[in-house]
Design a protein around this motif. Structure first.
Motif, PDB file in Angstrom:
ATOM      1  N   SER A   1       1.291  -1.145   0.200  1.00 16.27           N
ATOM      2  CA  SER A   1      -0.002   0.329   0.273  1.00 16.27           C
ATOM      3  C   SER A   1       0.993   1.278   0.085  1.00 16.27           C
ATOM      4  O   SER A   1       1.796   1.093   0.097  1.00 16.27           O
ATOM      5  CB  SER A   1      -0.443   0.146   1.271  1.00 16.27           C
ATOM      6  OG  SER A   1      -0.596   0.505   2.596  1.00 16.27           O
ATOM      7  N   LEU A   2       0.177   2.142  -0.307  1.00 16.67           N
ATOM      8  CA  LEU A   2       1.071   3.792   0.122  1.00 16.67           C
ATOM      9  C   LEU A   2       1.240   4.107   1.047  1.00 16.67           C
ATOM     10  O   LEU A   2       2.274   4.475   1.347  1.00 16.67           O
ATOM     11  CB  LEU A   2       0.025   4.518  -0.275  1.00 16.67           C
ATOM     12  CG  LEU A   2       0.268   6.678  -0.762  1.00 16.67           C
ATOM     13  CD1 LEU A   2       1.242   6.367  -1.801  1.00 16.67           C
ATOM     14  CD2 LEU A   2      -0.538   7.033  -1.155  1.00 16.67           C
ATOM     15  N   LYS A   3       0.434   3.727   2.354  1.00 17.59           N
ATOM     16  CA  LYS A   3       0.863   3.928   3.816  1.00 17.59           C
ATOM     17  C   LYS A   3       2.779   3.065   3.533  1.00 17.59           C
ATOM     18  O   LYS A   3       3.382   3.969   4.337  1.00 17.59           O
ATOM     19  CB  LYS A   3       0.460   3.547   4.752  1.00 17.59           C
ATOM     20  CG  LYS A   3       0.618   3.655   5.747  1.00 17.59           C
ATOM     21  CD  LYS A   3      -0.880   3.266   6.507  1.00 17.59           C
ATOM     22  CE  LYS A   3      -0.546   3.081   7.973  1.00 17.59           C
ATOM     23  NZ  LYS A   3      -0.530   4.680   8.515  1.00 17.59           N
ATOM     24  N   THR A   4       2.480   2.546   3.261  1.00 16.44           N
ATOM     25  CA  THR A   4       4.075   1.178   3.390  1.00 16.44           C
ATOM     26  C   THR A   4       4.815   1.979   3.180  1.00 16.44           C
ATOM     27  O   THR A   4       5.897   1.686   3.457  1.00 16.44           O
ATOM     28  CB  THR A   4       3.381  -0.562   3.045  1.00 16.44           C
ATOM     29  OG1 THR A   4       2.774  -0.958   3.877  1.00 16.44           O
ATOM     30  CG2 THR A   4       4.497  -1.434   3.445  1.00 16.44           C
ATOM     31  N   ILE A   5       4.231   2.187   1.348  1.00  9.58           N
ATOM     32  CA  ILE A   5       5.579   2.797   0.385  1.00  9.58           C
ATOM     33  C   ILE A   5       6.306   3.900   1.370  1.00  9.58           C
ATOM     34  O   ILE A   5       7.521   4.204   1.423  1.00  9.58           O
ATOM     35  CB  ILE A   5       5.757   3.172  -0.402  1.00  9.58           C
ATOM     36  CG1 ILE A   5       4.815   1.751  -1.273  1.00  9.58           C
ATOM     37  CG2 ILE A   5       5.874   3.390  -1.185  1.00  9.58           C
ATOM     38  CD1 ILE A   5       4.508   1.412  -2.801  1.00  9.58           C
ATOM     39  N   ILE A   6       5.019   4.952   1.963  1.00  8.77           N
ATOM     40  CA  ILE A   6       6.162   6.122   2.515  1.00  8.77           C
ATOM     41  C   ILE A   6       6.492   5.844   3.591  1.00  8.77           C
ATOM     42  O   ILE A   6       7.296   6.666   3.859  1.00  8.77           O
ATOM     43  CB  ILE A   6       4.282   6.666   2.866  1.00  8.77           C
ATOM     44  CG1 ILE A   6       4.297   7.472   1.456  1.00  8.77           C
ATOM     45  CG2 ILE A   6       4.779   8.253   3.872  1.00  8.77           C
ATOM     46  CD1 ILE A   6       2.781   8.339   1.811  1.00  8.77           C
ATOM     47  N   GLY A   7       5.927   5.222   4.708  1.00 12.86           N
ATOM     48  CA  GLY A   7       7.151   4.673   6.077  1.00 12.86           C
ATOM     49  C   GLY A   7       8.215   4.183   5.738  1.00 12.86           C
ATOM     50  O   GLY A   7       9.152   4.095   6.056  1.00 12.86           O
TER      51      GLY A   7
END
Length: 403
Positions: free
Chosen positions: A306-312
């Motif tokens: 997900s985008l959240k995982t990539i950003i994190g």
């Protein structure tokens, strides 16, 4: 089948084996009037399925996976609708209006929104200013009382040598960064990223004033903590090129004002790193609020891709690289970076946990002086309103939280 035939020939078998299915669905039992399967045609017995048939376990697993994915997507969309309802970004048919309906969230500048947000925001600004000024007073005091102390303790340390520098693992094992400009860049880029994402282009699901207020409040708390740590055990400055700039050596309080607005500079405030605080705090806000103030429903997904995982993942790598430049440039010791990161993590999480505790106490009884202050400060917080909707007893929402 072969074992049964052998038993039959020896006279020990009494019960025929279960019927085997042939290709096309025929039974392996001899047909009446025929000498075997399909009238003695000699067709090979087998259990192979046609290409369009799948193993029952595989079909079941695939359906279960599809059901899990569909359910997750439905709950994610439901959560977005809850946020849209709590944040005031809901359409006439109860749908989320979408990012492009108001990418700058001009609704935040309406008279009603400003009337609710400005008093609390001004309180946060004043709290931040008090913490910053306390830290500046401590910087001036430690500069006045500790300047030259380690040079006198270690003769020759003030002539370009490193005799006054403590042993440090980063200094020993990693290459030195010759300039402090990369450290300044990392300390500045984190707040700039936060400001652009959540204050300039927050989208319709905006937490602009809430994030700004909490950012300033937590940072003010950290400044107050730093005002103590830099004077209780002052460390020798590892940067031998640092030259203090003091305009009012006889007036500690006026000089503190110049330090706060960055017109002057001190060199004895080492533990802990303010650069680390600026970088860590801003990135923690990005990590936490990317899902609480998303641009689209995909911003709320917690799957591994997900985008959240990539950003994190990218954000944490960026923070670690920034830590290296802060310590590697001899701007700070590694312990300054470690303590700065730990203090920031603790202050950030403690403040947010205390907000939730205040909300729970308001719901179920019990309060103190701090609860009244935080209740007033967070009264208009839209994410708290969304939490009220989410905790209305729906088990499927709790299932989504665990994913």
């Amino acid at each position: 089948q072969a074992c049964w035939l052998a038993s039959t020939m020896s006279g020990r078998a009494s019960t025929p084996p279960p019927a085997l299915r042939l290709r096309g669905g025929a039974s392996s039992q001899p047909a009446p009037g025929g000498g075997g399967a399909e009238g003695g045609s000699g067709r090979r017995i087998g259990t192979k399925r046609s290409p369009d048939q799948a193993e029952p376990s595989k079909v079941s697993g695939k359906k279960e996976k599809e059901t899990h994915s569909d359910r997750y997507q439905a709950l994610r969309l439901k959560r977005v609708r809850e946020l849209a309802l709590a944040y005031g970004a809901i359409g006439p048919r109860g749908e989320y209006l979408g990012f492009w309906s108001d990418p700058f969230c001009l609704r935040d500048f309406s008279r009603e929104e400003l009337a609710r947000a400005l008093p609390r925001l001004l309180f946060a600004v004043a709290f931040f200013a008090v913490g910053l000024y306390m830290n500046s007073v401590s910087q001036v005091w430690v500069q006045r009382n500790l300047e030259g102390y380690y040079e006198r303790l270690c003769p020759g340390a003030g002539h370009g040598g490193d005799e006054k520098t403590l042993w440090d693992v980063t200094f020993k094992l990693l290459p030195r960064v010759e300039s402090t400009k990369p450290a300044d860049m990392f300390a500045t880029s984190g707040p700039v990223l936060l400001a652009v994402r959540f204050l300039v282009v927050p989208g319709p699901l905006s937490l602009r004033w809430t994030i700004l207020r909490r950012w300033l409040t937590v940072w003010g708390i950290i400044w107050m903590i730093r005002s103590l740590t830099i004077i209780v055990t002052p460390l020798p400055n590892p940067d031998s090129t640092c030259t203090p700039i003091i305009s009012f050596p006889d007036n500690i309080f006026l000089e503190a004002f110049y330090i706060a607005v960055k017109k002057d500079m001190t060199c004895q405030d080492v533990l802990f790193s303010g650069h680390t605080v600026a970088l860590t705090l801003s990135m923690m806000i990005v990590f936490k609020y990317s899902a609480l103030a998303p641009w689209t429903s995909y911003g709320m997904s917690r799957e591994w891709h997900s985008l959240k995982t990539i950003i994190g993942t990218l954000g944490r790598i960026y923070v670690l690289v920034g830590y290296y430049f802060i310590a590697g440039s001899r701007y700070h010791y590694t312990i300054d970076v470690v303590v700065g990161a730990l203090v920031t993590l603790t202050a950030f999480n403690a403040y947010h946990d205390r907000i939730e505790l205040t909300w729970l106490r308001k719901q179920y009884g019990g309060s103190g002086v701090l609860d009244h202050v935080l209740h007033w400060l967070e009264q208009d917080a839209k994410d708290i309103n969304a939490m009220s909707l989410r905790t209305s007893g729906h088990s499927e929402d709790r299932w989504l939280d665990r994913q």
